[in-house]
Design a protein around this motif. Structure first.
Motif, mmCIF file in Angstrom:
data_model
loop_
_atom_site.group_PDB
_atom_site.id
_atom_site.type_symbol
_atom_site.label_atom_id
_atom_site.label_comp_id
_atom_site.label_asym_id
_atom_site.label_seq_id
_atom_site.Cartn_x
_atom_site.Cartn_y
_atom_site.Cartn_z
ATOM 1 N N VAL A 50 0.841 -1.199 0.000
ATOM 2 C CA VAL A 50 0.000 0.000 0.000
ATOM 3 C C VAL A 50 0.874 1.246 0.000
ATOM 4 O O VAL A 50 0.602 2.218 -0.727
ATOM 5 C CB VAL A 50 -0.964 -0.017 1.219
ATOM 6 C CG1 VAL A 50 -1.621 1.341 1.422
ATOM 7 C CG2 VAL A 50 -2.004 -1.099 1.037
ATOM 8 N N TRP A 51 1.934 1.249 0.800
ATOM 9 C CA TRP A 51 2.852 2.395 0.814
ATOM 10 C C TRP A 51 3.474 2.616 -0.559
ATOM 11 O O TRP A 51 3.563 3.745 -1.027
ATOM 12 C CB TRP A 51 3.967 2.198 1.849
ATOM 13 C CG TRP A 51 4.944 3.329 1.798
ATOM 14 C CD1 TRP A 51 4.856 4.516 2.472
ATOM 15 C CD2 TRP A 51 6.122 3.420 0.992
ATOM 16 N NE1 TRP A 51 5.904 5.326 2.130
ATOM 17 C CE2 TRP A 51 6.700 4.676 1.233
ATOM 18 C CE3 TRP A 51 6.747 2.565 0.099
ATOM 19 C CZ2 TRP A 51 7.863 5.090 0.594
ATOM 20 C CZ3 TRP A 51 7.897 2.981 -0.531
ATOM 21 C CH2 TRP A 51 8.450 4.236 -0.274
ATOM 22 N N LEU A 52 3.907 1.526 -1.215
ATOM 23 C CA LEU A 52 4.517 1.655 -2.539
ATOM 24 C C LEU A 52 3.531 2.250 -3.537
ATOM 25 O O LEU A 52 3.900 3.123 -4.340
ATOM 26 C CB LEU A 52 5.033 0.303 -3.017
ATOM 27 C CG LEU A 52 5.795 0.312 -4.339
ATOM 28 C CD1 LEU A 52 7.053 1.160 -4.225
ATOM 29 C CD2 LEU A 52 6.145 -1.099 -4.765
ATOM 30 N N ALA A 53 2.287 1.801 -3.501
ATOM 31 C CA ALA A 53 1.282 2.342 -4.417
ATOM 32 C C ALA A 53 1.031 3.828 -4.140
ATOM 33 O O ALA A 53 0.977 4.645 -5.072
ATOM 34 C CB ALA A 53 -0.021 1.553 -4.297
ATOM 35 N N LEU A 54 0.888 4.186 -2.880
ATOM 36 C CA LEU A 54 0.660 5.600 -2.534
ATOM 37 C C LEU A 54 1.876 6.459 -2.862
ATOM 38 O O LEU A 54 1.742 7.582 -3.350
ATOM 39 C CB LEU A 54 0.304 5.723 -1.052
ATOM 40 C CG LEU A 54 -1.079 5.202 -0.652
ATOM 41 C CD1 LEU A 54 -1.223 5.220 0.862
ATOM 42 C CD2 LEU A 54 -2.162 6.026 -1.315
ATOM 43 N N ALA A 55 3.074 5.940 -2.582
ATOM 44 C CA ALA A 55 4.288 6.712 -2.848
ATOM 45 C C ALA A 55 4.513 6.889 -4.350
ATOM 46 O O ALA A 55 5.000 7.939 -4.789
ATOM 47 C CB ALA A 55 5.492 6.026 -2.218
ATOM 48 N N ALA A 56 4.173 5.884 -5.143
ATOM 49 C CA ALA A 56 4.315 6.027 -6.595
ATOM 50 C C ALA A 56 3.320 7.049 -7.130
ATOM 51 O O ALA A 56 3.605 7.747 -8.106
ATOM 52 C CB ALA A 56 4.116 4.673 -7.271
ATOM 53 N N GLY A 57 2.162 7.140 -6.510
ATOM 54 C CA GLY A 57 1.161 8.087 -6.978
ATOM 55 C C GLY A 57 1.368 9.501 -6.471
ATOM 56 O O GLY A 57 1.179 10.468 -7.212
ATOM 57 N N PHE A 58 1.753 9.651 -5.212
ATOM 58 C CA PHE A 58 1.805 10.981 -4.600
ATOM 59 C C PHE A 58 3.196 11.475 -4.238
ATOM 60 O O PHE A 58 3.316 12.607 -3.792
ATOM 61 C CB PHE A 58 0.946 11.003 -3.332
ATOM 62 C CG PHE A 58 -0.494 10.733 -3.590
ATOM 63 C CD1 PHE A 58 -1.279 11.654 -4.269
ATOM 64 C CD2 PHE A 58 -1.075 9.556 -3.178
ATOM 65 C CE1 PHE A 58 -2.608 11.401 -4.518
ATOM 66 C CE2 PHE A 58 -2.400 9.293 -3.414
ATOM 67 C CZ PHE A 58 -3.176 10.207 -4.089
ATOM 68 N N SER A 59 4.220 10.660 -4.324
ATOM 69 C CA SER A 59 5.613 10.951 -3.972
ATOM 70 C C SER A 59 5.930 10.342 -2.610
ATOM 71 O O SER A 59 5.096 10.382 -1.698
ATOM 72 C CB SER A 59 5.899 12.459 -3.927
ATOM 73 O OG SER A 59 7.152 12.702 -3.332
ATOM 74 N N PRO A 60 7.136 9.760 -2.489
ATOM 75 C CA PRO A 60 7.505 9.132 -1.209
ATOM 76 C C PRO A 60 7.622 10.113 -0.054
ATOM 77 O O PRO A 60 7.563 9.715 1.103
ATOM 78 C CB PRO A 60 8.863 8.495 -1.500
ATOM 79 C CG PRO A 60 9.045 8.523 -2.957
ATOM 80 C CD PRO A 60 8.117 9.529 -3.520
ATOM 81 N N LEU A 61 7.766 11.387 -0.360
ATOM 82 C CA LEU A 61 7.928 12.387 0.692
ATOM 83 C C LEU A 61 6.644 13.161 0.973
ATOM 84 O O LEU A 61 6.655 14.089 1.780
ATOM 85 C CB LEU A 61 9.046 13.358 0.308
ATOM 86 C CG LEU A 61 10.425 12.729 0.142
ATOM 87 C CD1 LEU A 61 11.421 13.754 -0.368
ATOM 88 C CD2 LEU A 61 10.892 12.136 1.448
ATOM 89 N N ALA A 62 5.548 12.797 0.325
ATOM 90 C CA ALA A 62 4.289 13.524 0.489
ATOM 91 C C ALA A 62 3.616 13.139 1.806
ATOM 92 O O ALA A 62 3.472 11.961 2.124
ATOM 93 C CB ALA A 62 3.355 13.219 -0.672
ATOM 94 N N GLY A 63 3.215 14.149 2.538
ATOM 95 C CA GLY A 63 2.461 13.930 3.776
ATOM 96 C C GLY A 63 3.173 12.993 4.731
ATOM 97 O O GLY A 63 4.387 13.087 4.955
ATOM 98 N N PRO A 64 2.435 12.040 5.305
ATOM 99 C CA PRO A 64 3.036 11.126 6.285
ATOM 100 C C PRO A 64 3.690 9.890 5.656
ATOM 101 O O PRO A 64 4.051 8.967 6.374
ATOM 102 C CB PRO A 64 1.832 10.719 7.128
ATOM 103 C CG PRO A 64 0.691 10.757 6.171
ATOM 104 C CD PRO A 64 0.990 11.912 5.252
ATOM 105 N N LEU A 65 3.855 9.860 4.333
ATOM 106 C CA LEU A 65 4.408 8.666 3.689
ATOM 107 C C LEU A 65 5.864 8.414 4.083
ATOM 108 O O LEU A 65 6.287 7.264 4.188
ATOM 109 C CB LEU A 65 4.275 8.760 2.169
ATOM 110 C CG LEU A 65 2.858 8.593 1.626
ATOM 111 C CD1 LEU A 65 2.839 8.739 0.112
ATOM 112 C CD2 LEU A 65 2.281 7.260 2.041
ATOM 113 N N ALA A 66 6.623 9.466 4.302
ATOM 114 C CA ALA A 66 8.019 9.282 4.721
ATOM 115 C C ALA A 66 8.088 8.654 6.120
ATOM 116 O O ALA A 66 8.894 7.751 6.366
ATOM 117 C CB ALA A 66 8.771 10.603 4.693
#
Length: 166
Positions: A129-145
């Motif tokens: 799920v993190w990989l999908a969200l990071a590919a869509g919104f950027s790995p540094l976007a919001g709380p993804l980092a």
């Protein structure tokens, strides 16, 4: 004692390498020069060498770290080049849950083994799920980092617990 067999002691300064070349005889006695570098590696190079040797020594123990850094870089590249890849990656998040159901049906487990299976499936699902969200919104976007950091710490800790020591 002959001058041929007697060793000649020549005092040299500390750190200087002396190369002894036997005397050349015959028609082809052309002189030649050997250049020996006298530079010592810098402190930065020594430190990087120390860190590199340590990483190479413990490469199996640090496998989750390498995979998580690779996932972070791949997610960043996917976000820059093909943001739509998150739509393709999103269904992969269901694969660990399917694995858990299949394993429980084929080889039922109880207590500790079941807890480890559930934890592993949850961690793998969260990572997908993190990989999908990071590919869509950027790995540094919001709380993804922060989420990436928590997944990495959890995976590394579980790996060190599960992995057999030598």
């Amino acid at each position: 004692m002959s001058s041929r067999t007697r060793t000649r002691t020549v005092k040299t300064a500390a750190g200087i390498h002396t190369v002894r070349i036997p005397r050349q005889r015959g028609r082809r006695s052309d002189p030649f020069v050997i250049v020996v570098p006298e530079r010592r590696p810098s402190l930065t190079r020594e430190a990087l060498g120390f860190v590199g040797r340590g990483l190479w020594t413990f490469r199996r123990a640090l496998a989750p770290t390498g995979l998580s850094v690779l996932a972070f870089l791949v997610a960043g590249l996917l976000h820059l080049n093909a943001w739509w890849s998150s739509i393709v990656i999103a269904p992969v998040a269901a694969v660990p849950l399917g694995w858990l159901l299949v394993m429980q049906r084929r080889r039922p487990a109880r207590s500790t083994a079941l807890a480890w299976r559930i934890g592993l499936a949850a961690l793998a699902t969260l990572a997908a799920v993190w990989l999908a969200l990071a590919a869509g919104f950027s790995p540094l976007a919001g709380p993804l980092a922060l989420l990436w950091l928590l997944i990495w710490i959890t995976a590394q800790t579980a790996w060190l617990i599960i992995r057999p020591s030598r």
